[in-house]
Motif scaffolding. Structure first.
Motif, mmCIF file in Angstrom:
data_model
loop_
_atom_site.group_PDB
_atom_site.id
_atom_site.type_symbol
_atom_site.label_atom_id
_atom_site.label_comp_id
_atom_site.label_asym_id
_atom_site.label_seq_id
_atom_site.Cartn_x
_atom_site.Cartn_y
_atom_site.Cartn_z
ATOM 1 N N ALA B 72 0.827 -1.212 0.000
ATOM 2 C CA ALA B 72 0.000 0.000 0.000
ATOM 3 C C ALA B 72 0.863 1.264 0.000
ATOM 4 N N GLU B 73 1.904 1.246 0.818
ATOM 5 C CA GLU B 73 2.748 2.439 0.938
ATOM 6 C C GLU B 73 3.383 2.802 -0.405
ATOM 7 N N GLN B 74 3.934 1.806 -1.075
ATOM 8 C CA GLN B 74 4.540 2.067 -2.391
ATOM 9 C C GLN B 74 3.490 2.487 -3.411
ATOM 10 N N THR B 101 -3.195 -5.277 -0.902
ATOM 11 C CA THR B 101 -3.225 -4.236 0.130
ATOM 12 C C THR B 101 -4.437 -4.471 1.027
ATOM 13 N N PRO B 102 -4.484 -3.818 2.180
ATOM 14 C CA PRO B 102 -5.703 -3.908 2.979
ATOM 15 C C PRO B 102 -6.896 -3.404 2.163
ATOM 16 N N PRO B 103 -8.035 -4.085 2.242
ATOM 17 C CA PRO B 103 -9.216 -3.656 1.478
ATOM 18 C C PRO B 103 -9.584 -2.198 1.747
ATOM 19 N N GLU B 104 -9.407 -1.749 2.966
ATOM 20 C CA GLU B 104 -9.684 -0.349 3.309
ATOM 21 C C GLU B 104 -8.818 0.606 2.492
ATOM 22 N N PHE B 105 -7.548 0.246 2.341
ATOM 23 C CA PHE B 105 -6.654 1.077 1.536
ATOM 24 C C PHE B 105 -7.104 1.103 0.081
ATOM 25 N N ALA B 106 -7.490 -0.086 -0.437
ATOM 26 C CA ALA B 106 -7.928 -0.156 -1.836
ATOM 27 C C ALA B 106 -9.121 0.769 -2.068
ATOM 28 N N GLU B 107 -10.022 0.815 -1.094
ATOM 29 C CA GLU B 107 -11.182 1.718 -1.201
ATOM 30 C C GLU B 107 -10.740 3.177 -1.179
ATOM 31 N N GLN B 108 -9.861 3.497 -0.227
ATOM 32 C CA GLN B 108 -9.440 4.897 -0.065
ATOM 33 C C GLN B 108 -8.694 5.402 -1.297
ATOM 34 N N ILE B 109 -7.774 4.594 -1.810
ATOM 35 C CA ILE B 109 -6.988 5.061 -2.949
ATOM 36 C C ILE B 109 -7.874 5.168 -4.196
ATOM 37 N N ALA B 110 -8.875 4.270 -4.283
ATOM 38 C CA ALA B 110 -9.801 4.348 -5.423
ATOM 39 C C ALA B 110 -10.625 5.628 -5.358
ATOM 40 N N ARG B 164 -15.108 -10.392 -12.268
ATOM 41 C CA ARG B 164 -15.773 -9.113 -12.036
ATOM 42 C C ARG B 164 -16.533 -9.204 -10.732
ATOM 43 N N LEU B 165 -16.038 -8.524 -9.698
ATOM 44 C CA LEU B 165 -16.582 -8.675 -8.350
ATOM 45 C C LEU B 165 -17.400 -7.454 -7.935
ATOM 46 N N GLY B 166 -18.032 -6.829 -8.896
ATOM 47 C CA GLY B 166 -18.920 -5.715 -8.585
ATOM 48 C C GLY B 166 -18.293 -4.368 -8.877
ATOM 49 N N ASP B 167 -19.091 -3.336 -8.625
ATOM 50 C CA ASP B 167 -18.687 -1.963 -8.952
ATOM 51 C C ASP B 167 -17.801 -1.338 -7.879
ATOM 52 N N ALA B 168 -17.924 -1.825 -6.654
ATOM 53 C CA ALA B 168 -17.305 -1.115 -5.541
ATOM 54 C C ALA B 168 -15.838 -1.482 -5.369
ATOM 55 N N PRO B 169 -14.936 -0.500 -5.379
ATOM 56 C CA PRO B 169 -13.549 -0.803 -5.049
ATOM 57 C C PRO B 169 -13.474 -1.385 -3.631
ATOM 58 N N GLY B 170 -12.510 -2.273 -3.414
ATOM 59 C CA GLY B 170 -12.398 -2.969 -2.129
ATOM 60 C C GLY B 170 -12.824 -4.420 -2.269
ATOM 61 N N ALA B 171 -13.817 -4.678 -3.139
ATOM 62 C CA ALA B 171 -14.310 -6.056 -3.294
ATOM 63 C C ALA B 171 -13.213 -6.966 -3.850
ATOM 64 N N GLY B 172 -12.465 -6.469 -4.833
ATOM 65 C CA GLY B 172 -11.359 -7.272 -5.371
ATOM 66 C C GLY B 172 -10.340 -7.600 -4.294
ATOM 67 N N SER B 173 -9.980 -6.582 -3.517
ATOM 68 C CA SER B 173 -8.972 -6.796 -2.465
ATOM 69 C C SER B 173 -9.473 -7.686 -1.344
ATOM 70 N N ARG B 174 -10.787 -7.666 -1.093
ATOM 71 C CA ARG B 174 -11.324 -8.560 -0.054
ATOM 72 C C ARG B 174 -11.199 -10.019 -0.469
ATOM 73 N N VAL B 175 -11.541 -10.305 -1.718
ATOM 74 C CA VAL B 175 -11.426 -11.691 -2.202
ATOM 75 C C VAL B 175 -9.959 -12.115 -2.238
ATOM 76 N N LYS B 176 -9.083 -11.205 -2.669
ATOM 77 C CA LYS B 176 -7.651 -11.531 -2.686
ATOM 78 C C LYS B 176 -7.157 -11.825 -1.274
ATOM 79 N N MET B 177 -7.625 -11.039 -0.312
ATOM 80 C CA MET B 177 -7.234 -11.241 1.089
ATOM 81 C C MET B 177 -7.612 -12.646 1.569
ATOM 82 N N ILE B 178 -8.830 -13.079 1.239
ATOM 83 C CA ILE B 178 -9.266 -14.426 1.649
ATOM 84 C C ILE B 178 -8.411 -15.480 0.941
ATOM 85 N N ASN B 179 -8.127 -15.253 -0.335
ATOM 86 C CA ASN B 179 -7.249 -16.178 -1.057
ATOM 87 C C ASN B 179 -5.886 -16.281 -0.371
#
Lengths: 302, 302
Positions: B72-74, B101-110, B164-179
């Motif tokens: 996230a930092e980079q 990155t943390p899903p929260e970060f993915a949302e914020q940067i988006a 395609r995991l929906g319109d909302a940023p963060g959803a991609g990172s949430r699924v990646k996190m579980i993976n």
């Protein structure tokens, strides 16, 4: 058929034993089924098998005796307890010990069977009830090649794959133990992943589809994930089984002074499920432990 | 070709970014590669790409900017830091944030990218270096459909599967996190299983073959098991990566007050590997932690 005069006994008609016994009948082998439950015995008789509650009666005149009870204690009892099979079996009969037991026990009981004049294969199985019914189970087997020869009509009937893991009894049970380590950790990991996904607002079915095609995949995730998604905890394999099987792995770790942190952690989750009264539910019910602690509702929970 | 006037930038030419950049070139897309390592930039230039150390220079005139840095930092730095890409990119350019990155970060940067007039896809990837080089990575993606349309020439070039995991940023990172939760637990479980097997005297290759065909199978066991058997810890993916990725999962568990005992246990094993100086080795080197504590020699250890 080459099996015309071959006679087999299956002791313990649970999901795997039942499948083995039915597969033997399907292969045209004269088969005696042993169980303590009369309704199961009646059902087996209706299919053309012979039924009895006595291991000794079943083993009389047998070529192969397969022991499908659930643990080491029951294995010892049906072999050497009251009406035990060994006292009645003909010399040279091959015994397959199929329960998941500590490898040390598998070695000890094999040595005792040899001393009793019997042949023996350490033969834990894998594959689940459906494959068992189709004669497609997997056997993780070790024993003398003469024992394998003697058992061949029976193993051909019940398994599509027999892994030959050497001559020494115990080798089959060691590989099965490692398999159960992974299987148990993966079931608990499936529960941890699915419930965190639900907590984070991810659709469970979408999560399932993506993970099954990604690096997080496991056989258990693919198999048990749908139980959680559908809220179906009808036991295909119960929580109690993994308390037992991971308990065997944990005890082996203690005996060998070998650290098994994931095994211990998964075991605690299955024990927590047992404490919640879920021991007889499907092992995927370990997800309910996560759901309760994490304050979420699983599919099917109101 | 439809991509004749399409221009893409790839920021971060590590194993996944390098594969993406090469795949874009292979698809005939004008591509600028960004990295801090001059040798990598020279190599990319030799393949026909354009090279620069400046994200701003790379983003100038771009249709799509893919951010393949490690965290996230980079990601924040290459987008909004000195010579950041966003200040130079044309309005409506699509940004794909591909780091785990943390899903929260993915949302914020988006959200921040949207406010800057950019389109954005939360687009963590999976598949490994080999698939990346072949244009066959998997993308776990969420964002507006206009962003997907704009990115299509680029995603067609680098991925064989875009979830395609929906319109909302963060959803991609949430699924990646579980993976990553599952992937990390499974790597540590692979190490725990292989080392206990070695301790118990089971041949590692035989164990591997049986487990790969049994209920204990996982994608990671299949992929990382051979690293342990061959004693090959040349990093395909390093221990450090899973300290980071399981750290993200752990932080999410803490934030949501959600219990993740297997994640925490596996994370401790990877941290122990890091403490042993193995952070830059292949993540399968977590087996060395088990070997040391359990007093065994792994293949390749003398």
């Amino acid at each position: 058929m080459g099996e015309a005069n071959y006679k087999a006994a299956v002791i313990g008609l649970g999901s795997m034993g039942w499948g083995a016994a039915v597969s033997l009948l399907n292969a045209g082998i004269e088969t005696v089924g042993v169980d303590v439950r009369q309704d199961v015995l009646d059902k087996f008789k209706a299919l053309g098998g012979t039924s009895t509650t006595s291991p000794a009666e079943a083993a009389t005149g047998c070529d192969a005796v397969m022991v499908f009870v659930v643990n080491a204690e029951q294995t010892a009892t049906v072999l050497y307890g009251e009406n035990g099979a060994v006292g009645a079996a003909p010399r040279g009969c091959v015994f397959l010990t199929c329960a998941t037991t500590p490898p040390e026990f598998a070695e000890q009981i094999a040595n005792r069977l040899s001393e009793s004049g019997m042949q023996v294969i350490d033969a834990p199985v894998s594959g689940g009830a459906t494959k068992a019914l189709d004669g497609d189970m997997t056997i993780m087997a070790s024993g003398a090649s003469t024992a394998f020869d003697k058992a061949k009509p029976a193993t051909d009937a019940i398994a599509n794959k027999v892994y030959r893991l050497g001559d020494a009894p115990g080798a089959g049970s060691r590989v099965k133990m490692i398999n159960q380590l992974l299987a148990g950790v993966h079931i608990a990991a499936t529960a941890e992943a699915m419930t965190l996904g639900i907590k984070a607002g991810v659709d469970p079915q979408t999560l399932y589809d993506v993970i099954c095609a990604s690096a997080g995949q496991s056989w258990m995730f693919g198999n048990r994930g749908p139980h959680i998604i559908e809220g179906d905890y009808d036991p295909k394999s119960a929580v109690d089984i993994f308390v037992k099987d991971l308990g065997i792995v944990s005890a082996e770790g203690n005996r060998q002074d070998f650290p098994l942190p994931l095994t211990e952690t998964a075991l605690q989750q299955f024990k927590a499920a047992q404490d919640e009264g879920l021991g007889r539910e499907d092992d995927a019910a370990v997800a309910k432990v996560y759901a309760k602690r994490g304050n979420i509702k699983l599919p099917g929970q109101d």
